[in-house]
Scaffold this motif. Sequence first.
Motif, PDB file in Angstrom:
ATOM      1  N   SER A  25       3.363 137.771 -45.890  1.00  0.00           N
ATOM      2  CA  SER A  25       3.647 137.494 -44.479  1.00  0.00           C
ATOM      3  C   SER A  25       3.935 136.013 -44.261  1.00  0.00           C
ATOM      4  O   SER A  25       4.840 135.660 -43.486  1.00  0.00           O
ATOM      5  N   ARG A  26       3.180 135.163 -44.942  1.00  0.00           N
ATOM      6  CA  ARG A  26       3.406 133.713 -44.797  1.00  0.00           C
ATOM      7  C   ARG A  26       4.795 133.329 -45.308  1.00  0.00           C
ATOM      8  O   ARG A  26       5.497 132.509 -44.700  1.00  0.00           O
ATOM      9  N   TYR A  27       5.188 133.914 -46.417  1.00  0.00           N
ATOM     10  CA  TYR A  27       6.505 133.622 -46.986  1.00  0.00           C
ATOM     11  C   TYR A  27       7.616 134.054 -46.032  1.00  0.00           C
ATOM     12  O   TYR A  27       8.586 133.311 -45.797  1.00  0.00           O
ATOM     13  N   LEU A  29      11.772 132.808 -41.983  1.00  0.00           N
ATOM     14  CA  LEU A  29      12.318 133.170 -40.682  1.00  0.00           C
ATOM     15  C   LEU A  29      12.493 131.960 -39.781  1.00  0.00           C
ATOM     16  O   LEU A  29      13.535 131.805 -39.115  1.00  0.00           O
ATOM     17  N   PHE A  30      11.494 131.080 -39.748  1.00  0.00           N
ATOM     18  CA  PHE A  30      11.546 129.921 -38.855  1.00  0.00           C
ATOM     19  C   PHE A  30      12.017 128.658 -39.564  1.00  0.00           C
ATOM     20  O   PHE A  30      12.151 127.611 -38.931  1.00  0.00           O
ATOM     21  N   GLY A  31      12.257 128.747 -40.879  1.00  0.00           N
ATOM     22  CA  GLY A  31      12.682 127.582 -41.637  1.00  0.00           C
ATOM     23  C   GLY A  31      14.161 127.286 -41.515  1.00  0.00           C
ATOM     24  O   GLY A  31      14.891 127.915 -40.736  1.00  0.00           O
ATOM     25  N   PRO A  32      14.645 126.322 -42.302  1.00  0.00           N
ATOM     26  CA  PRO A  32      16.056 125.893 -42.208  1.00  0.00           C
ATOM     27  C   PRO A  32      17.054 127.001 -42.525  1.00  0.00           C
ATOM     28  O   PRO A  32      18.176 126.982 -42.006  1.00  0.00           O
ATOM     29  N   GLN A  33      16.667 127.995 -43.346  1.00  0.00           N
ATOM     30  CA  GLN A  33      17.622 129.025 -43.751  1.00  0.00           C
ATOM     31  C   GLN A  33      18.006 129.962 -42.613  1.00  0.00           C
ATOM     32  O   GLN A  33      19.110 130.496 -42.592  1.00  0.00           O
ATOM     33  N   THR A  82      11.563 124.823 -38.209  1.00  0.00           N
ATOM     34  CA  THR A  82      10.652 124.011 -39.023  1.00  0.00           C
ATOM     35  C   THR A  82      11.359 123.499 -40.270  1.00  0.00           C
ATOM     36  O   THR A  82      12.306 124.118 -40.765  1.00  0.00           O
ATOM     37  N   ASN A  83      10.861 122.385 -40.773  1.00  0.00           N
ATOM     38  CA  ASN A  83      11.325 121.862 -42.063  1.00  0.00           C
ATOM     39  C   ASN A  83      10.305 120.873 -42.583  1.00  0.00           C
ATOM     40  O   ASN A  83       9.409 120.433 -41.850  1.00  0.00           O
ATOM     41  N   LEU A 119       7.102 119.485 -37.106  1.00  0.00           N
ATOM     42  CA  LEU A 119       7.060 120.950 -37.091  1.00  0.00           C
ATOM     43  C   LEU A 119       7.135 121.413 -38.542  1.00  0.00           C
ATOM     44  O   LEU A 119       8.173 121.816 -39.046  1.00  0.00           O
ATOM     45  N   TYR A 120       6.011 121.336 -39.216  1.00  0.00           N
ATOM     46  CA  TYR A 120       5.948 121.551 -40.662  1.00  0.00           C
ATOM     47  C   TYR A 120       6.210 123.017 -41.020  1.00  0.00           C
ATOM     48  O   TYR A 120       6.186 123.915 -40.180  1.00  0.00           O
TER      49      TYR A 120
END
Length: 439
Positions: free
Chosen positions: A130-132, A137-141, A146-147, A152-153
Amino acid sequence: MDHGYNESEPRRSGSFSSSMRRNSFVLLRGGSHNEIDDENERRSVSEAGDIGCRELNSKRHSGNTSSRENVVVPIHGHSFDELPGSPASPGVILHDKDHNEEYRKELPMFLMTISSLIHLAAFGILGVLSRYLLEKLFGPQVAGVTNADSILYTDLFPNMVGSFLMGWFGPVFKGDISKFSPELAVGLTTGYLGSLTTFSGWNQNMLELSVNNHWVYSVFGFLLGLFLVAYSFIIGVTTATCFKQAIYKTNVCSKSGLSQVNNLGSQSILLLVMIALFGLLWGGSVALLKKDFNGDVSTSRLWFGCVVGPVGVWIRFYLAQLNGKGLGKKEIMKWMPFGTLIANVSACCIMAAFATMKKSVSFRYLIVNGKHFDVVASGIQFGLCGCLSTVSTFIAEYRAMEESEHPWRAYVYALTTIIISFALGTLIYSVPVWTKGWS
């Protein structure tokens, strides 16, 4: 104002009598009312988070609903023992005839231990997955929110979601789930939510910012992160409480919560289901790791993290026994959750050490295959360290302290965890990077 209970209704005798016994014991020892308040607060904080296998053992002995002692976790000036179906406390053990007859029908102790470890491992792997997914989902991809170079780590949203769910399945519904299975309740909170959230990933992101001389970002990253996960937890508690009140008002279920079906048959079936789930998750992770080990580093890191993640959950589970016990024979600072503190700080140190090894040119020269080492190191960081550290339990304990009669303890606990983790991480990771000039 409606607090979710009938004020004309008498308080449950189990909670009142057990509290009276505890308080009377303290007074007989010559203790003051302040000592009683400290003892109650210490219990509230330890019960808000994890207390390891003590929690399972005491819940096994807690008898029926009427003999359960309620967890007292103050939120907005009110305690959860004022809510219907409040969590069962892992505290005083009550023995009666009915309880003894029920206890003999349960699984043997060694199978109960195995069952708890299997629950923790299976839910721990689910937490890693789930963490991955939330990171991607919310990362740069995908969303690009977040980044690694921002306050916003990367692990911000997993920590927020896990803290929100801890508000649901921690203080509000954990007791109801425990009536069905204590192992399931601990698996959901300690296993799943503890692994979904990660303090070590948060700390390492702030270390990366400080290494690049973004000290302001690093400081505000901690402050903003603490604010967001704290309010995620509060919103989780509030919505769960409203949902629980709505259920009782519509008579969907009684105030006794889930029926007591914790018997030999249901335990055996649940254990078999969890063994099958753990075998599927762990075996599948091993198979996928073998397939991707020489390929995609990102997915290999995930599968290796799933393989070693249960070890981190188990260590944190046993360290949790230190919560509420204090230091030394005199049990100094019993209000400090030392088990959670040690788990978070240790995970941060391990993560920083592997980050240093990945940066070290001389170390990489000694190893046979640098790419394989990156997979192993990243997998340990993501899986072992991610599961060993926790934000959901940390914030539940923090909020319990903040709403107590000694709110300063919450700030001491938070600052102690953050400062020690960041300081040791700086010595292990940042100083070598600075002195060696590594990029």
